[in-house]
Scaffold this active site. Structure first.
Site, PDB file in Angstrom:
ATOM      1  CG  ASP A 162       8.633 -38.826  66.800  1.00 50.84           C
ATOM      2  OD1 ASP A 162       9.377 -39.414  67.602  1.00 50.84           O
ATOM      3  OD2 ASP A 162       7.397 -38.886  66.833  1.00 50.84           O
ATOM      4  CG  HIS A 179       1.248 -41.092  67.118  1.00 50.88           C
ATOM      5  ND1 HIS A 179       1.825 -40.283  68.081  1.00 50.88           N
ATOM      6  CD2 HIS A 179       2.051 -42.162  66.992  1.00 50.88           C
ATOM      7  CE1 HIS A 179       2.936 -40.848  68.500  1.00 50.88           C
ATOM      8  NE2 HIS A 179       3.100 -41.978  67.866  1.00 50.88           N
ATOM      9  CG  ASP A 180       1.408 -44.074  70.049  1.00 47.55           C
ATOM     10  OD1 ASP A 180       1.338 -44.518  68.890  1.00 47.55           O
ATOM     11  OD2 ASP A 180       2.476 -43.731  70.589  1.00 47.55           O
ATOM     12  CG  ASP A 206       9.462 -43.584  69.626  1.00 45.41           C
ATOM     13  OD1 ASP A 206       8.288 -43.272  69.856  1.00 45.41           O
ATOM     14  OD2 ASP A 206       9.818 -44.730  69.282  1.00 45.41           O
ATOM     15  CD  GLU A 262       6.305 -42.584  73.489  1.00 43.99           C
ATOM     16  OE1 GLU A 262       5.155 -42.993  73.327  1.00 43.99           O
ATOM     17  OE2 GLU A 262       7.276 -43.055  72.853  1.00 43.99           O
TER      18      GLU A 262
HETATM   19  C1  GLC Z   1       6.227 -44.900  70.529  1.00 44.26           C
HETATM   20  C2  GLC Z   1       5.462 -44.296  69.367  1.00 44.26           C
HETATM   21  C3  GLC Z   1       4.640 -45.365  68.748  1.00 44.26           C
HETATM   22  C4  GLC Z   1       5.562 -46.435  68.232  1.00 44.26           C
HETATM   23  C5  GLC Z   1       6.481 -46.950  69.337  1.00 44.26           C
HETATM   24  C6  GLC Z   1       7.618 -47.737  68.772  1.00 44.26           C
HETATM   25  O1  GLC Z   1       5.407 -45.319  71.551  1.00 44.26           O
HETATM   26  O2  GLC Z   1       4.724 -43.208  69.800  1.00 44.26           O
HETATM   27  O3  GLC Z   1       3.803 -44.897  67.734  1.00 44.26           O
HETATM   28  O4  GLC Z   1       4.833 -47.505  67.717  1.00 44.26           O
HETATM   29  O5  GLC Z   1       7.047 -45.909  70.075  1.00 44.26           O
HETATM   30  O6  GLC Z   1       8.503 -46.878  68.105  1.00 44.26           O
END
Ligand code: GLC
Length: 545
Positions: free
Chosen positions: A95, A322-323, A196, A248
């Protein structure tokens, strides 16, 4: 096998398996569970960040991109994991958090001392006036997106927590640093990368947001985004076409994603988009509850499928990460029809045109955490929002009810391996409480049941590996107006596959010409293939000819 035939399994390293009793998962723990993952059949493990971090945001606040966080073991442990995974035909995906670093990162520390080179790694701006931030943007974790540094008389941008300072991608040195970091991990045997919030790196204007205050229209999918992605591709992972990549994408569009993940885009292999996971947000607001809007869910999932197909681009397909709260508590039934609805949700995703991602515990039907007190929460977003909602005058009970449905910690409770204390996750005190239902829901139980959710996932993964129609077929929506059933058809050469999923406890009938079709898989033992089919609670039927 290319990435269209693969299935990715996401490990939240903090919560997967602890080997040394400190209550935090680690590499030795993961190594001890690789046989389990091989049995499930997955091809790639995506790990959430494991580089050195103060863990304000559980690793998404990086102190040093090249140092392995000792919480999870040593670099040697990690290298051993890569080797052991490889033996089982499993690749590792890392990641990469390149939108921001932790404020503890050496670059930011130098910037704070006024070092011009490193100030230009971040986004420092003058205030509009004394004590007034450069603009009205808001942080995604609540409060203003700017923090004042008195010694510099400047403000730095943080789209997330105040401890996560945004990097300045307009600076070519930053772009080069990021490509070098990817290359470093490639040299350690890492084979895939998840980037990310990668569509937020191009902040193209710093004006006040006139519409709503968060400012996202000025930093999401910016005009230089594709140029930056192509740079990363050309200078790191793209040198080997076998590397697997996913971006993402926050608040994005099909058009933009088709660009990022088009077959010949030379940017990324695929994208995560989240629109289908906002259908239970009231007026688009995460912290306001409403029941999921099923017609919207259908429309979003299918328009992304057909939209990306038209442009020859590729989706990552998923319910959980995880979110997100656990899908089964959200779109299924996590009590009476837990098994049926877990399988139905799995089938809905795994036959889509896209690479499926399974989040740890999903394959045994893990549910939301069921926390009842704010002390049980660990997530910075949840604790921030708790304070904000309190200050807005919301009642404690109501806030806890909201967190119960929406907090990211719902997904982050330890993996439930067996019915021993702490579900076999740790011999110590887990960093976050284990879900109280672990005696009923755990791996050991599923492995001893041929009809388990785990066994169902195993089959779905096997189908993707062995049936080209799933990886390569075209997709067409079916029963678009049906208010209970999510359905689609896949086609490849002279084969067809039809998927039907009843998203409700209420039973319903569907009409479909089943000539030549037979049942590939379903979640009730005695399903029959007929032109009028009666779907029971959360029933799924997958037909093949
Ligand atoms: C992404 C991650 C999340 C994190 C955010 C800031 O959305 O998946 O868990 O808090 O980015 O890095």
């Amino acid at each position: 096998m290319d990435f269209r035939q693969k299935v990715v399994y996401q490990i939240y390293p903090k919560s997967f398996q602890d080997s040394d009793g400190d209550g935090i998962g680690d590499m030795k723990g993961v190594i001890s569970r690789l046989d389990y993952l091989q049995k499930l059949g997955i091809d790639v493990i995506w790990f959430n960040p494991m580089t050195l971090s103060p863990q304000k945001d559980n690793g998404y606040d990086v102190t040093d991109y090249r140092a392995f966080d000792p919480r999870y073991g040593t670099m040697e442990d990690f290298e051993l994991l890569v080797k052991e995974a490889k033996k089982r035909n499993i690749d590792i995906m890392f990641d990469m958090v390149f939108n921001h670093t932790s404020t503890t990162h050496a670059w930011f520390q130098k910037a704070l001392q006024g070092d011009a080179k490193y100030m230009n790694y971040y986004i420092f701006k003058e205030g509009k006036a004394p004590c007034i931030a450069p603009n009205n943007w808001e942080s995604k974790f609540g409060g203003p997106a700017w923090e004042y540094v008195p010694s510099l008389d400047k403000w730095y941008l943080h789209l997330f927590d105040v401890s996560q300072a945004d990097l300045n991608w307009a600076n070519p040195e930053v772009r080069k640093e990021c490509a070098d970091i990817v290359n470093f991990w490639i040299s350690k045997g890492v084979h895939g990368f998840r980037f990310d919030v990668i569509n937020e790196i191009n902040k193209w204007s710093f004006e006040d947001d006139p519409d709503n205050f968060d400012g996202r229209q000025f930093y999401t999918d910016g005009p230089k985004e594709q140029e930056y992605l192509r740079y990363l591709n050309e200078n790191s992972f793209g040198k080997d076409p076998d590397h697997i990549t996913v971006g993402e994408m926050s608040s994005t569009t099909i058009e933009k994603c088709a660009g990022y993940a088009g077959r010949n885009s030379h940017e990324l292999d695929m994208v995560f988009s989240f629109h289908h996971l906002k259908v239970d947000y009231k007026d688009g607001k995460k912290w306001e509850l409403q029941p999921a809007d099923f017609m919207k869910l259908k429309e979003l999932l299918l328009s992304w499928q057909t939209g990306m197909q038209e442009k020859d681009a590729w989706n990552a397909v998923f319910w959980n990460c995880h979110d997100q709260p656990r899908s089964i508590s959200r779109f299924g039934d996590d009590t009476k029809y837990r098994k049926e609805s877990a399988k139905m949700l799995a089938a809905a995703i795994h036959f889509l045109r896209g690479t499926p991602y399974v989040f740890e515990g999903e394959e045994i039907g893990m549910t939301n955490a069921g926390f009842t007190s704010i002390d049980q929460y660990r997530d910075v977003e949840s604790t921030n929002i708790y304070q904000i909602l309190k200050e807005e005058g919301k009642d404690e009970k109501e806030i806890l009810h909201i967190l119960n449905q929406r907090s990211r910690d719902n997904a982050r409770t330890p993996m439930q391996w067996d019915d021993s204390e702490n579900a076999g996750f740790t011999t110590g005190t887990p960093w976050i409480e284990v879900n109280r239902n672990y005696k009923d829901i755990n791996v050991r139980k599923d492995l001893s049941d041929p009809d388990s959710i785990f066994a169902f996932y195993q089959k779905l993964i096997h189908f993707r590996h062995t049936m080209p129609i799933i990886a390569y077929g075209t997709i067409r929506p079916l029963l678009e107006k049906d208010e209970k059933v999510f359905a689609y058809e896949r086609e490849y050469e002279d084969h067809k596959l039809a998927v039907f999923c009843n998203f409700f406890v209420e039973e319903t009938d569907i009409q479909f010409n089943t000539e030549g079709y037979e049942l590939l898989i379903g979640n009730y033992a005695d399903a029959e293939v007929k032109d009028t089919m009666h779907l029971r609670p959360y029933e799924t039927l997958v037909l093949y000819k």
